[in-house]
Design an enzyme around this catalytic site. Structure first.
Site, PDB file in Angstrom:
ATOM      1  CD  GLU A  89      43.672  36.127  47.505  1.00 42.88           C
ATOM      2  OE1 GLU A  89      44.514  35.185  47.546  1.00 42.88           O
ATOM      3  OE2 GLU A  89      42.523  35.981  47.065  1.00 42.88           O
ATOM      4  NE  ARG A 125      38.535  32.877  33.228  1.00 42.13           N
ATOM      5  CZ  ARG A 125      37.308  33.403  33.239  1.00 42.13           C
ATOM      6  NH1 ARG A 125      36.534  33.307  32.159  1.00 42.13           N
ATOM      7  NH2 ARG A 125      36.847  34.027  34.300  1.00 42.13           N
ATOM      8  CB  CYS A 134      42.346  41.011  41.913  1.00 42.06           C
ATOM      9  SG  CYS A 134      40.650  41.610  41.884  1.00 42.06           S
ATOM     10  CG  HIS A 168      39.871  38.082  45.582  1.00 40.10           C
ATOM     11  ND1 HIS A 168      41.169  37.646  45.364  1.00 40.10           N
ATOM     12  CD2 HIS A 168      39.528  38.778  44.455  1.00 40.10           C
ATOM     13  CE1 HIS A 168      41.583  38.054  44.173  1.00 40.10           C
ATOM     14  NE2 HIS A 168      40.603  38.742  43.606  1.00 40.10           N
TER      15      HIS A 168
END
Length: 217
Positions: free
Chosen positions: A83, A93, A146, A169
């Site tokens: 990342e 979500r 995360c 990830h």
């Protein structure tokens, strides 16, 4: 004999409908190892917004790391995603493991909109690809726990001089992906090897390499 500098390597508890989280399955394999002259200390973080912040802050205070690398599950991704950036927003979500589901909330009320990883992410990518491991630079860590931890690691780096931090990830393990047709996965041994390679690069160099790894979308 001088004490080895330390790497704080974190993984997460399972979340959603999963029984395992590949991040912790891989991270704990590296606990105690000496990589690039640094001793790895693995810590398990809860997949809970509030609790992960408390546990991360406790771990940084206890370990006093030179490097902090968070690792998290990204089901559906086919590559190790290094990342580049973490953003100052929580937009869940699904609920976390404590039932919290923040929408459009800042992680740090007065914090900047984003932090960029200060690890040599392109050099890490180059090393992974050279070993035949599928990897990429990602420009989104999502907006769940995360990203929350990735942002907080870099926020803590502002008050811990010399601390360098980032986030990777990883895909599902094969046992997880087997339940979903055409879903990519990566063997745990490959993930562990990849994390060790990435940490070796992070521990032994500060300057990054110039390597095109952007995207068109």
């Amino acid at each position: 004999m001088s004490k080895h500098p330390r790497i704080l390597l974190t993984g997460f508890t399972p979340f959603g409908h999963e029984d395992i989280n590949p991040s912790w399955e891989a991270v704990r394999e590296l606990d105690g190892q000496l990589i690039g002259g640094h001793r790895v200390v693995a810590r398990l973080l809860p997949t809970v917004f509030a609790d992960s912040q408390r546990e991360l802050e406790r771990a940084v205070n206890d370990v006093e790391p030179a490097i902090a690398l968070g690792v998290g599950q990204a089901g559906g991704r086919s590559r190790l995603s290094i990342e580049r950036v973490a953003i100052n927003v929580q937009d869940a979500r699904i609920a976390d493991n404590a039932g919290a589901q923040p929408i459009d909330e800042a992680i740090v009320a007065d914090g900047p909109a984003a932090y960029f990883s200060n690890l040599p992410i392109k050099a890490m990518l180059k090393a992974l690809l050279a070993e035949g491991l599928p990897a990429e630079v990602s420009n989104t860590a999502g907006t769940f726990v995360c990203n929350h931890v990735a942002y907080l690691m870099l926020h803590l780096a502002q008050t811990y001089p010399g601390l360098r931090a980032g986030f990777i990830h990883i895909p599902y393990l094969p046992s997880q992906a087997a339940r979903f047709p055409d879903t990519p996965s990566m063997a745990k041994d490959d993930v562990v090897r990849a994390l060790a390679i990435a940490l070796e690069v992070a521990a032994t160099r500060h300057a990054d390499v110039r390597l095109g790894a952007g995207t068109l979308d």
